[in-house]
Design a protein around this motif. Sequence first.
Motif, short mmCIF file in Angstrom:
data_model
loop_
_atom_site.label_atom_id
_atom_site.label_comp_id
_atom_site.label_asym_id
_atom_site.label_seq_id
_atom_site.Cartn_x
_atom_site.Cartn_y
_atom_site.Cartn_z
N SER A 103 5.94 7.95 1.86
CA SER A 103 5.64 6.96 0.83
C SER A 103 4.83 7.52 -0.33
CB SER A 103 4.88 5.78 1.45
OG SER A 103 3.62 6.21 1.91
N ARG A 104 4.82 6.74 -1.40
CA ARG A 104 4.11 7.12 -2.61
C ARG A 104 2.61 7.07 -2.43
NH1 ARG A 104 2.42 4.15 -7.35
NH2 ARG A 104 2.40 5.51 -9.19
N SER A 105 2.11 6.31 -1.46
CA SER A 105 0.67 6.14 -1.28
C SER A 105 -0.06 7.47 -1.18
CB SER A 105 0.38 5.30 -0.04
OG SER A 105 0.96 5.90 1.11
N GLY A 165 2.00 2.71 -3.18
CA GLY A 165 1.01 3.42 -3.97
C GLY A 165 0.01 2.52 -4.65
N TYR A 176 -5.02 12.23 3.57
CA TYR A 176 -4.86 10.81 3.25
C TYR A 176 -5.03 9.94 4.49
CZ TYR A 176 -3.07 6.43 1.41
OH TYR A 176 -2.95 5.11 1.04
N GLN A 233 -3.31 1.05 -5.01
CA GLN A 233 -4.60 1.42 -4.45
C GLN A 233 -5.55 0.24 -4.33
OE1 GLN A 233 -4.87 5.25 -7.15
NE2 GLN A 233 -6.44 5.35 -5.57
N LEU A 284 0.83 -1.20 0.00
CA LEU A 284 0.00 0.00 0.00
C LEU A 284 0.86 1.25 0.00
CD1 LEU A 284 -2.84 -1.01 2.49
CD2 LEU A 284 -3.00 -0.82 0.00
N ASP A 285 1.94 1.24 0.76
CA ASP A 285 2.83 2.41 0.79
C ASP A 285 3.49 2.65 -0.56
OD1 ASP A 285 2.21 3.04 3.39
OD2 ASP A 285 4.07 2.32 4.26
N HIS A 327 -9.25 5.78 -0.51
CA HIS A 327 -8.23 5.75 -1.56
C HIS A 327 -7.76 4.35 -1.93
CE1 HIS A 327 -8.03 10.05 -1.32
NE2 HIS A 327 -7.64 10.04 -0.07
N ILE A 328 -8.23 3.33 -1.22
CA ILE A 328 -7.83 1.96 -1.52
C ILE A 328 -9.05 1.05 -1.57
CG2 ILE A 328 -5.58 2.27 -0.41
CD1 ILE A 328 -6.62 0.50 1.88
N SER A 353 2.64 7.73 5.70
CA SER A 353 2.22 8.36 4.45
C SER A 353 3.13 9.51 4.04
CB SER A 353 0.77 8.87 4.58
OG SER A 353 0.67 9.81 5.63
#
Length: 260
Positions: free
Chosen positions: A128-130, A91, A139, A93, A88-89, A146-147, A125
């Motif tokens: 990371s890219r998430s 990115g 976020y 989703q 998840l980190d 978002h996921i 967050s």
Amino acid sequence: MPLQLSPTFREQLAQAERTLYGGWICSGSPVAAEIMAGAGLDWLLIDMEHAPNGLQSVLAQLHAVSGYPVTPMVRVPAGETVIIKQVLDLGAQNILVPMVSTAEQAREVAAMAAYPPAGVRGVGSALSRSARWNRVPGYLQNGAEHISVFVQIETAEGVGNAAEIAAVEGIDGVFLGPSDLAASMGHLGAQTHPEVVTAVKEAFTAITSAGTPAGVNAFDPAAARDYADSGASWILVGADVALLARGAEQLATDFIGTEN
């Protein structure tokens, strides 16, 4: 500058007026991923369970497909807290967790993907890219928006528990894996055995009755169309490595023949 993330696969399924068809990326190759991304499919599965993929190669494939109108999903190798957090980190989703056979396992998966107090996902967050390094407003507070989280039923036990699994809060869809299901039913290698097909369709009924979308893996075109007619909302219909293998074999047959 504030950023908006792409819609989740959960949102796409909710809005879809037809079955969504996807391709499996098993090569671990960003080039293959980009080729598949531009083919016109609805979604792609980047596989970490049976493919030579680690975090860096998954990230490269997410980058490779990001410029195309296709939704990537990452299948993690197992339902483990650290793995799910890391993916998840990166990115991702949309994630798919294999070998879920009980509602309790599904609840554990849902918790791994959610921030406290709803779950146990580690907070990183800003790093990371998430959240695009804190460029996505709110976020942490709105992480669940978002996921999307999907689980895979691959055993006869899971089919029997399909309704309960589908009803777990935080699970956005349930995917049937006929290969391992066939093995668990004593039909190893026979994904289209009548008993396996019947079990898959029984699971569809249980899953959709809970208001949850059901999906399935079906490389046989006739099986895929039959499953679509039987209620599958999303179907995996081919893989990069299988397409390459069959295409290469056809070249050999066309130019060399069946006898060497």
